[in-house]
Every structure is written in C-alpha cells, then in structure tokens.
Scaffold this active site. Structure first.
Site, mmCIF file in Angstrom:
data_model
loop_
_atom_site.group_PDB
_atom_site.id
_atom_site.type_symbol
_atom_site.label_atom_id
_atom_site.label_comp_id
_atom_site.label_asym_id
_atom_site.label_seq_id
_atom_site.Cartn_x
_atom_site.Cartn_y
_atom_site.Cartn_z
ATOM 1 N N ASP A 41 -18.987 -5.483 25.246
ATOM 2 C CA ASP A 41 -18.054 -4.812 26.159
ATOM 3 C C ASP A 41 -18.644 -3.485 26.633
ATOM 4 O O ASP A 41 -18.840 -2.572 25.831
ATOM 5 C CB ASP A 41 -16.742 -4.576 25.386
ATOM 6 C CG ASP A 41 -15.577 -4.267 26.286
ATOM 7 O OD1 ASP A 41 -15.777 -4.016 27.483
ATOM 8 O OD2 ASP A 41 -14.440 -4.275 25.764
ATOM 9 N N ASP A 42 -18.973 -3.418 27.905
ATOM 10 C CA ASP A 42 -19.514 -2.185 28.511
ATOM 11 C C ASP A 42 -20.905 -1.836 27.983
ATOM 12 O O ASP A 42 -21.281 -0.658 27.935
ATOM 13 C CB ASP A 42 -18.589 -0.967 28.287
ATOM 14 C CG ASP A 42 -17.256 -1.074 29.000
ATOM 15 O OD1 ASP A 42 -16.960 -2.136 29.558
ATOM 16 O OD2 ASP A 42 -16.510 -0.074 28.980
ATOM 17 N N CYS A 81 -13.615 -5.291 32.666
ATOM 18 C CA CYS A 81 -13.404 -6.248 31.581
ATOM 19 C C CYS A 81 -12.585 -7.490 31.926
ATOM 20 O O CYS A 81 -13.056 -8.621 31.770
ATOM 21 C CB CYS A 81 -12.687 -5.547 30.425
ATOM 22 S SG CYS A 81 -13.341 -3.936 29.966
ATOM 23 N N HIS A 139 -7.693 -9.820 26.252
ATOM 24 C CA HIS A 139 -7.570 -9.125 27.549
ATOM 25 C C HIS A 139 -7.307 -10.085 28.703
ATOM 26 O O HIS A 139 -7.686 -9.812 29.843
ATOM 27 C CB HIS A 139 -8.832 -8.281 27.845
ATOM 28 C CG HIS A 139 -8.519 -7.055 28.644
ATOM 29 N ND1 HIS A 139 -9.467 -6.254 29.221
ATOM 30 C CD2 HIS A 139 -7.326 -6.511 28.976
ATOM 31 C CE1 HIS A 139 -8.894 -5.260 29.859
ATOM 32 N NE2 HIS A 139 -7.596 -5.395 29.717
ATOM 33 N N ASP A 291 -19.821 -7.887 29.322
ATOM 34 C CA ASP A 291 -18.783 -8.260 30.308
ATOM 35 C C ASP A 291 -18.888 -7.485 31.608
ATOM 36 O O ASP A 291 -18.313 -7.882 32.621
ATOM 37 C CB ASP A 291 -17.383 -8.105 29.694
ATOM 38 C CG ASP A 291 -16.981 -6.656 29.484
ATOM 39 O OD1 ASP A 291 -17.875 -5.781 29.306
ATOM 40 O OD2 ASP A 291 -15.765 -6.374 29.484
ATOM 41 N N ASN A 292 -19.605 -6.373 31.578
ATOM 42 C CA ASN A 292 -19.863 -5.583 32.786
ATOM 43 C C ASN A 292 -20.918 -4.557 32.410
ATOM 44 O O ASN A 292 -21.331 -4.459 31.251
ATOM 45 C CB ASN A 292 -18.589 -4.912 33.350
ATOM 46 C CG ASN A 292 -17.794 -4.135 32.331
ATOM 47 O OD1 ASN A 292 -16.722 -4.575 31.902
ATOM 48 N ND2 ASN A 292 -18.314 -3.002 31.896
HETATM 49 CA CA CA Z 1 -15.907 -4.103 29.719
#
Ligand code: CA
Length: 471
Positions: A41-42, A81, A139, A291-292
């Site tokens: 995540d990130d 996300c 999420h 995810d990004n």
């Molecule tokens: Ca993210």
C-alpha cells in the site's frame, strides 16, 4: 468446504471440456496454478531492490523478480487505494461500474463497494473450486453485502477500511459502531470472518501469520490467497527490530517507512518458504505489486520514492500509476526476465481465470488480458496497445505504445510525452511536434470515457455516519 470446492472444480472442468460423466485425470485437476497476490500500500516504484533500491533491503521481494518476471512498465488502474483494488478484483476498469474514488466508510450503505452484478476474482475462482482467502486491507466497502465473505472469499482476516494502526494496544474498538470520529476506524480490532479477534503482535506480522496458516491448511487443493498488506501506508509505525535494520537511513519518515517494508519482506519470505515446505512452489503463481505509487504529499506522505518517475500517489503521471510489480511461476514463466511492454493489475484476473478455465462474462467483458502467452514468448505482441486512466476530478492519462497523453487534474494542460525517451515526463512534446498517433490517443480516450458510469457512491469522509455515535 474443501470437499465442496473440489467437487465444484471437477464439475467446472467437465462443463468446460464437455466430457460427460468421465472424471478428469488427477493431473488435470492440478494443471491450473494456485494464485497468491501480494499487494502493498503506497510503496514507491523505486522502493524495492529489484528496481534499484539501495537503502531498504527487500531480499524476499527480489526473490520473486529473480525467480520470475520483473515488470518494468507495470501499472495499476488508479493512483489511490480503493479504485485500484476494485480494478484488480474485477479485471475491469473500475469506472465502468462507478467505482471512481476511495469509498466512504459507511456500513449502512450497500452501494459503497463493487456492484453485486460484477464478479470478483474470488467469486470467479470459487467456480473453479479454489479455496479463497482475503487477508489484510479490504477497502472495497464495509456494508455486510460487501464483506469479503459475501464477495467470494471463504476466509477473511483483516479490516474493512482503508488503513489501520499497527500495534495491538491501539486496536481498542470492538466494531465500526463504536467509531465516533473520522479515522477512528483505524483502531478497530481485526476481523476473522465476522468475528472480532485480538492480535498480540505487530499488524504486518499478524497478517503474515494468517497467510502462512492459510497455506498450511489449503496447500493440497487449488487456492487463491489475496494478501493485502496495509504497509507501508501511514501511520508510520515500525518495530524496534526492523528500525535497527535501517538505522543507516537518516532519522525521519523514510527510516520508519523502510522498516515497515522490512516487515512486509519478512512476511513474503515466510510465504515463499511455506510454498517450498509444501512443495508447491512450481505450481503457484505469485504476483507482487503496490496498489499505487509512493505518497509524496498530503496526510499519507510516507517517505517513499518513485524515482525516476514523476509525481506519486493521486497523480496520473507515471509515479502515481506505475508500481513495483513482479511475478513468479517456476513451472511456466522464465526466470530473471524483464518484461518491458505495459501490463496492468487488471491482467491478473484475466490470467488466472484463463488458466483455471473460468469462462469470461459476455456482458461484463474484461479489460485485462491473459499475460502468460506474452511472458513465455508464445505471443510476441504486447498485451495492450492502449491503456487508460481517469481521475475522479476529470484528469486523465492514456498510453498508446510509448506515447502518453496526460492531464493531471482539471487545472492542467494536456501534455504529451514520449516515455521511451523521457520516462520522467520532464519534457512535454510541443503540440506542433506531436506524433501522428496523438490524435488517435485522444479520440480513443474520449470514446472510452463516454462508456464510464457516474460515481456510484460518495467519496471517503463524505458521509459522517460516525457523528450518530457522537452525542
Ligand atoms: Ca494505496
């Protein structure tokens, strides 16, 4: 559950090949690989060893790239996300079904999430008899109809919302109903299916425990493990042990971020070791991606790096959408290979369902493609000729071969870049010198854009339902 899944798998194969009452050979039942998707995540493009990171050790993530394929142009379908996960989970551009922004946390609204007429990857693989587990960050809606167990998964360990505190002493709320302020959902106890549980260790380690436990219990049958670590998303919280491993990084956000990635990497090492212990490495397809892009501004800034890419999370410049991305499947994929044609997270769905013999939906066509023939060289063409991104604020990007059009938000001009010569998107091509295919890019983006649905639900923080609990 396992017997049921096994029978379903036989039945699905029978339907597929039309064999009538003759059972397929046992070897055929094992022909489709297990699937593990490890999502961080990130995490920034530059923040894995296999993309050149020097200060944060990621030996186990690097093992995946070394044992398989590193995607140098690996994308997600949205730079934050929730929408990115909705695309991964359906194999379709998520704006096709109105998933345009991070979902509001609203356990009372069934429309917040992936529409029920869309098929999730777990729902598709369930048809093929896979045991499916979601572990970590969901999420994708918090209404009971959007719970992972309601969307095809057999097991869930994690939390429904977009982030979480990492240390067990901070997990003090028994349920979302006890949340009295925004972001309070970061403090709920973890869910094991529908039951709240108490963990006694750092969250990333607890999620890795759950992943290994799932593999231990399911390695004799086809399984899908969706392991969505919330690390290294904020809040920046790491263990003393991992902080010691990155003490060469100057004190600050990046040191803690690096330590958080160490915990993820430890977990990935344990999962790879579990595959070896159960002798299922060769028939398990493992994808790793973020995810990004790394978050460079705003409340989720985490000390990440997307170098040499421009910008980060939230942006449709490369730094927001091109992510660390690798896959291994020793039985089939080459090892230690760089694959440079663009691929996208949407391809994971198309790849595994093709391998598992799940027929694609005719009324909800996939945007991803089966990558395997491209990665083995059986099909030398690139998987995609064009890819699209659309921000919720009307910014957009489109890539056709090496040409990219990008307008990073409604206030910006539309710029054109040649990514082969300018991966950092530093020098826009003047309008008068744009390549001939620019007009085609704009035309095809505009046509795609008209096919998208309006937002199906409010964005994150737009529904203060928690005020009802705050007299
Ligand atoms: Ca993210």
């Amino acid at each position: 559950m396992h017997e049921k899944c096994y029978r379903l798998r036989c039945w699905g194969l029978l339907l597929l090949v039309g064999l009538g009452p003759v059972l397929p050979a046992a070897s055929a039942l094992r022909s489709a690989p297990n699937l593990i998707v490890i999502l961080t995540d990130d995490q920034g493009y530059a923040d894995v060893g296999f993309n050149g990171c020097r200060d944060i050790p990621t030996p186990n993530l690097d093992r995946i790239a070394r044992a398989g394929v590193r995607f140098t142009n690996g994308y997600v379908s949205y730079p934050v996300c929730g929408p990115s996960r909705a695309g991964l989970m359906t194999g379709r551009y998520q704006q096709r079904f109105g998933f345009r922004t991070n979902p509001s946390v609203d356990p009372h609204n069934a429309s917040v999430g992936i529409p029920l007429d869309e098929t999730t990857l777990a729902e598709a693989l369930d048809q093929a008899g896979y045991a499916c587990a979601a572990i970590g960050k969901w999420h994708l809606g918090s209404h009971p109809t959007q719970h992972p167990l309601a969307r095809g998964f057999d097991e869930f360990v994690g939390f429904l919302t977009g982030g979480h505190q990492y240390f067990p002493d901070d997990l003090v709320l028994n349920d979302l109903s006890e949340v009295t302020r925004q972001w309070g959902w970061y403090r709920t106890r973890l869910l094991h299916n529908h039951r709240r549980i108490t963990i006694d260790k750092y969250l990333t380690d607890a999620l890795s425990d759950a992943a290994v436990d799932f593999i231990d219990r399911n390695h004799r049958q086809p399984f899908f493990l969706y392991l969505a670590y919330n690390a290294p998303h904020t809040p920046l919280q790491a263990t003393e042990e991992t902080l010691q491993r990155v003490k060469h990084i100057p004190e600050g956000k990046r040191r803690v971020y690096g330590a958080m990635i160490c915990s993820v990497d430890d977990g990935v090492g344990r999962i790879l070791a579990s595959l070896e212990d159960h002798e299922i490495v060769s028939n398990t397809l493992v994808f790793f991606l973020s995810d990004n892009g790394g978050s460079l501004r705003g409340g989720s800034t985490n000390g990440s790096s997307n170098a040499p890419l421009r910008d980060g999370k939230g942006s449709v410049y490369e730094g927001g959408i091109r992510v660390p991305f690798a896959a291994q499947w020793p039985e089939t994929l080459p090892a230690g290979v760089d694959y440079e044609s663009p691929v996208i997270s949407l391809d994971i769905f198309a790849t595994i369902t093709a391998l598992a013999g799940v027929a694609p939906s005719t009324d909800h066509p996939l945007d991803g493609v089966n990558l395997i023939p491209h990665l083995t060289g059986a099909n030398p063409a690139p998987p995609h000729d064009i890819l699209f991104w659309r921000q919720n604020n009307d910014g957009f990007a489109a890539r056709l071969h090496e040409t990219k059009l990008v307008r990073n938000g409604p206030e910006e001009h539309t710029l054109c870049f040649d990514l082969a010569a300018d991966v950092g998107e530093a020098s826009p091509i003047p309008h008068s010198k744009r390549p001939a295919d620019t007009a085609e890019l704009q035309f095809r983006f505009d046509r795609w854009n008209t096919s998208l649905k309006d937002a199906a639900f409010p964005g994150l923080g737009k529904v203060p339902w928690w005020n009802r609990n705050n007299p």
